[in-house]
Scaffold this motif. Structure first.
Motif, PDB file in Angstrom:
ATOM      1  N   VAL A 196       0.901  -1.022  -0.014  1.00 13.11           N
ATOM      2  CA  VAL A 196       0.060   0.058  -0.093  1.00 13.11           C
ATOM      3  C   VAL A 196       1.023   1.249   0.138  1.00 13.11           C
ATOM      4  CG1 VAL A 196      -1.733   1.376   1.350  1.00 13.11           C
ATOM      5  CG2 VAL A 196      -1.976  -1.213   1.098  1.00 13.11           C
ATOM      6  N   THR A 197       0.735   1.979  -0.937  1.00 16.39           N
ATOM      7  CA  THR A 197       1.709   3.361  -1.118  1.00 16.39           C
ATOM      8  C   THR A 197       0.837   4.451  -1.144  1.00 16.39           C
ATOM      9  OG1 THR A 197       1.676   3.084  -3.817  1.00 16.39           O
ATOM     10  CG2 THR A 197       3.283   1.718  -2.159  1.00 16.39           C
ATOM     11  N   VAL A 198       1.459   5.565  -0.691  1.00 17.20           N
ATOM     12  CA  VAL A 198       0.991   6.939  -0.668  1.00 17.20           C
ATOM     13  C   VAL A 198       2.166   7.790  -1.269  1.00 17.20           C
ATOM     14  CG1 VAL A 198      -0.674   6.479   1.046  1.00 17.20           C
ATOM     15  CG2 VAL A 198       1.288   7.510   1.805  1.00 17.20           C
ATOM     16  N   PRO A 199       1.907   8.839  -1.838  1.00 19.15           N
ATOM     17  CA  PRO A 199       2.949   9.786  -1.974  1.00 19.15           C
ATOM     18  C   PRO A 199       3.616  10.310  -0.770  1.00 19.15           C
ATOM     19  CG  PRO A 199       0.977  10.689  -3.092  1.00 19.15           C
ATOM     20  CD  PRO A 199       0.478   9.393  -2.216  1.00 19.15           C
ATOM     21  N   THR A 200       5.121  10.167  -0.980  1.00 12.06           N
ATOM     22  CA  THR A 200       5.971  10.489   0.286  1.00 12.06           C
ATOM     23  C   THR A 200       5.668  11.811   0.679  1.00 12.06           C
ATOM     24  OG1 THR A 200       7.734   9.266  -0.758  1.00 12.06           O
ATOM     25  CG2 THR A 200       8.227  10.699   0.859  1.00 12.06           C
ATOM     26  N   ALA A 201       5.197  12.905  -0.306  1.00  9.88           N
ATOM     27  CA  ALA A 201       4.913  14.351   0.159  1.00  9.88           C
ATOM     28  C   ALA A 201       3.731  14.227   1.285  1.00  9.88           C
ATOM     29  CB  ALA A 201       4.779  15.031  -0.887  1.00  9.88           C
ATOM     30  N   ALA A 202       2.924  13.055   1.193  1.00  9.93           N
ATOM     31  CA  ALA A 202       1.855  13.292   2.117  1.00  9.93           C
ATOM     32  C   ALA A 202       2.070  12.904   3.551  1.00  9.93           C
ATOM     33  CB  ALA A 202       0.653  12.269   1.572  1.00  9.93           C
ATOM     34  N   ILE A 203       3.262  12.420   3.939  1.00  9.64           N
ATOM     35  CA  ILE A 203       3.392  11.875   5.020  1.00  9.64           C
ATOM     36  C   ILE A 203       4.380  13.045   5.874  1.00  9.64           C
ATOM     37  CG2 ILE A 203       4.902  10.314   6.410  1.00  9.64           C
ATOM     38  CD1 ILE A 203       4.550   8.506   3.791  1.00  9.64           C
ATOM     39  N   SER A 204       3.804  13.328   7.033  1.00  8.56           N
ATOM     40  CA  SER A 204       4.350  13.980   8.054  1.00  8.56           C
ATOM     41  C   SER A 204       5.050  13.538   9.177  1.00  8.56           C
ATOM     42  CB  SER A 204       3.651  14.980   8.596  1.00  8.56           C
ATOM     43  OG  SER A 204       3.176  15.978   7.478  1.00  8.56           O
ATOM     44  N   THR A 205       6.440  13.636   9.294  1.00  9.58           N
ATOM     45  CA  THR A 205       7.070  12.842  10.760  1.00  9.58           C
ATOM     46  C   THR A 205       7.671  14.061  11.590  1.00  9.58           C
ATOM     47  OG1 THR A 205       7.665  11.136   9.256  1.00  9.58           O
ATOM     48  CG2 THR A 205       8.842  11.148  11.359  1.00  9.58           C
ATOM     49  N   SER A 206       7.268  13.834  12.934  1.00  9.79           N
ATOM     50  CA  SER A 206       7.812  14.564  14.046  1.00  9.79           C
ATOM     51  C   SER A 206       8.014  13.556  15.188  1.00  9.79           C
ATOM     52  CB  SER A 206       6.742  15.964  14.266  1.00  9.79           C
ATOM     53  OG  SER A 206       7.343  16.437  15.283  1.00  9.79           O
ATOM     54  N   GLY A 207       9.124  13.872  15.759  1.00  8.81           N
ATOM     55  CA  GLY A 207       9.491  13.074  17.169  1.00  8.81           C
ATOM     56  C   GLY A 207       9.037  11.710  16.903  1.00  8.81           C
ATOM     57  N   GLY A 208       9.699  11.072  15.820  1.00  6.98           N
ATOM     58  CA  GLY A 208       9.475   9.666  15.426  1.00  6.98           C
ATOM     59  C   GLY A 208       8.106   9.177  15.337  1.00  6.98           C
ATOM     60  N   ARG A 209       6.971  10.074  15.159  1.00  7.11           N
ATOM     61  CA  ARG A 209       5.833   9.696  14.796  1.00  7.11           C
ATOM     62  C   ARG A 209       5.425  10.179  13.466  1.00  7.11           C
ATOM     63  NH1 ARG A 209       0.847  12.476  15.909  1.00  7.11           N
ATOM     64  NH2 ARG A 209      -1.005  10.843  16.501  1.00  7.11           N
ATOM     65  N   SER A 210       4.787   9.356  12.711  1.00 12.72           N
ATOM     66  CA  SER A 210       4.569   9.611  11.169  1.00 12.72           C
ATOM     67  C   SER A 210       2.884   9.770  11.156  1.00 12.72           C
ATOM     68  CB  SER A 210       5.118   8.491  10.332  1.00 12.72           C
ATOM     69  OG  SER A 210       6.544   8.738  10.249  1.00 12.72           O
ATOM     70  N   THR A 211       2.424  10.773  10.286  1.00 12.22           N
ATOM     71  CA  THR A 211       0.930  10.806  10.144  1.00 12.22           C
ATOM     72  C   THR A 211       0.671  10.953   8.899  1.00 12.22           C
ATOM     73  OG1 THR A 211       1.038  13.251  10.786  1.00 12.22           O
ATOM     74  CG2 THR A 211       0.505  11.534  12.712  1.00 12.22           C
ATOM     75  N   VAL A 212      -0.515  10.788   8.411  1.00 12.58           N
ATOM     76  CA  VAL A 212      -1.029  11.584   7.280  1.00 12.58           C
ATOM     77  C   VAL A 212      -2.616  12.039   7.274  1.00 12.58           C
ATOM     78  CG1 VAL A 212       0.147   9.797   5.619  1.00 12.58           C
ATOM     79  CG2 VAL A 212      -2.256   9.247   6.539  1.00 12.58           C
ATOM     80  N   THR A 213      -3.098  12.938   6.568  1.00 14.70           N
ATOM     81  CA  THR A 213      -4.120  13.293   6.693  1.00 14.70           C
ATOM     82  C   THR A 213      -5.280  12.739   5.618  1.00 14.70           C
ATOM     83  OG1 THR A 213      -3.477  15.332   7.477  1.00 14.70           O
ATOM     84  CG2 THR A 213      -5.896  15.315   6.333  1.00 14.70           C
ATOM     85  N   LEU A 214      -6.147  11.989   6.301  1.00 13.45           N
ATOM     86  CA  LEU A 214      -7.237  11.307   5.280  1.00 13.45           C
ATOM     87  C   LEU A 214      -8.627  12.026   5.156  1.00 13.45           C
ATOM     88  CD1 LEU A 214      -7.008   7.634   6.641  1.00 13.45           C
ATOM     89  CD2 LEU A 214      -5.844   8.617   5.017  1.00 13.45           C
TER      90      LEU A 214
END
Length: 386
Positions: free
Chosen positions: A298-316
């Motif tokens: 399952v892939t998403v554009p890398t630009a959609a991923i935000s990483t901060s403090g070792g925690r990654s999120t996307v907005t659905l």
């Protein structure tokens, strides 16, 4: 007179009120126009299944994986130089010689002394000591004679000759530059040593390299070096050879870093598996090492991923609402990344926004975009300014 003055004051005040109301209406209308022009365009992408490849790159120059700086074992005057830069030699070939007359005379004397000591025997401590001394002197004289010649320790190509007939056996230090079959120039005084000492320069009377076994030492940043492992596949491209590639593998990762301009880098050796005929020693090259891959992910554009403090999120995007969701990222590629949990195939993810706006300055219309990242806000932060 008083009545006329009152009427004039009333008219003036009325006109001012009309002007104020008109200005307020214009400002409100203009504000509405600017807000409409500054609306944020919502950009989305759909999570899909596919392959992801992650890689890191570095640059370096081509060198021999097997090379040697050859010197004489005996001091003296060079009598013969049998090769020149670019010559191919076989193992055991004599490459150069110094005058060996003095060395052979010393060997003859040492041999006679050893023969006498052998005849005297070793029955006493004194005789045994004399024998050992004579034996060691003979061995040293034998090595001195052997050191009057330079033999090729392996088959290869002569990359430099740093001396000439009539000169000292230690070499002149100027030597000849490499030409001809290896295509390298200006390499005098470089030994092309193995990765352990590739950054040090050692000068021999003759430099010999095996051009069939090549390698490249690239400097990777500390974050990229942490993703490398011995045995990973690599692809090498060459600045001077468009369209020509070579394959190789990571053969060594230096444990000690070097720092330049506050950038920490680790030298990594890439050993070539196949060497195209056009590739020459000293050529500048770029190596790309595959550090991870995933298939049917399952892939998403890398630009959609935000990483901060070792925690990654996307907005659905769900039922018209934007929902921030924590995800687990697998292989992170340049364009797309693998999502191992948090997103399913078919989910719609929100990409960093692109905000456009119009304004006026000195009578000219201006149009602005957020950040250097597509859709970035102030300072290049994806989605900033929202």
């Amino acid at each position: 007179m008083t009545t006329t003055t009152s009427r004039r004051t009333l008219v003036t005040n009325g006109a001012l009120a009309v002007l104020l109301l008109g200005g307020a209406a214009f400002a409100y209308a203009q504000l509405g126009t600017d807000e409409a022009a500054g609306e944020t365009a919502l950009r989305t992408a759909t999570a899909a299944r596919g392959g992801v490849t992650a890689s890191v790159t570095a640059s370096g120059s081509v060198e021999s994986a097997k090379s040697r700086a050859l010197t004489f074992g005996t001091s003296g005057t060079v009598e013969r130089v049998n090769v020149k830069a670019g010559d191919k030699v076989r193992k055991g070939d004599i490459l150069a010689e110094v005058d060996d007359d003095a060395a052979r005379e010393t060997l003859s004397a040492a041999q006679a002394t050893l023969a006498s000591a052998t005849e005297d025997g070793t029955s006493t401590a004194q005789l045994y000591a004399a024998y050992v001394k004579a034996r060691n002197a003979y061995r040293e004289a034998r090595r001195a004679v052997d050191g009057t010649v330079i033999r090729a320790p392996f088959a290869g190509t002569v990359t430099a000759v740093n001396g000439s007939v009539g000169g000292s056996s230690s070499g002149t230090g100027s030597g000849q530059t490499q030409t001809g079959q290896t295509g390298q120039t200006g390499q005098t005084g470089q030994s092309g040593q193995s990765a352990q000492s590739s950054q040090q320069s050692t000068t021999g009377f003759i430099e010999l390299a095996d051009t069939r076994k090549l390698q490249l030492v690239g400097s990777f940043t500390e974050s990229d070096a942490g993703r490398l492992k011995v045995g990973q596949s690599a692809t090498v491209t060459f600045d001077a050879l468009p369209g020509v590639t070579a394959t190789g593998k990571v053969s060594q990762i230096q444990p000690v870093a070097s720092t330049s301009n506050n950038v920490v880098q680790y030298p990594v050796t890439i050993t070539f598996g196949s060497v195209p005929a056009q590739v020459r020693l000293g050529q500048t090259a770029t190596v790309e090492v595959v550090v991870g891959s995933a298939e049917n992910a399952v892939t998403v554009p890398t630009a959609a991923i935000s990483t901060s403090g070792g925690r990654s999120t996307v907005t659905l995007l769900r039922d018209g609402a934007q929902v921030r969701t924590q995800v687990e990222v697998g292989v992170r590629g340049t364009a797309t990344s693998e999502i191992t949990s948090g997103v399913s195939e078919g989910d719609v993810v929100v990409l960093p926004s692109v905000t456009t706006g119009t304004g006026t300055g000195n009578g000219q219309q201006q149009r602005g975009f957020g950040g250097g990242f597509p859709g970035g806000g102030p300072g290049g932060v994806p989605g900033g300014g929202r």
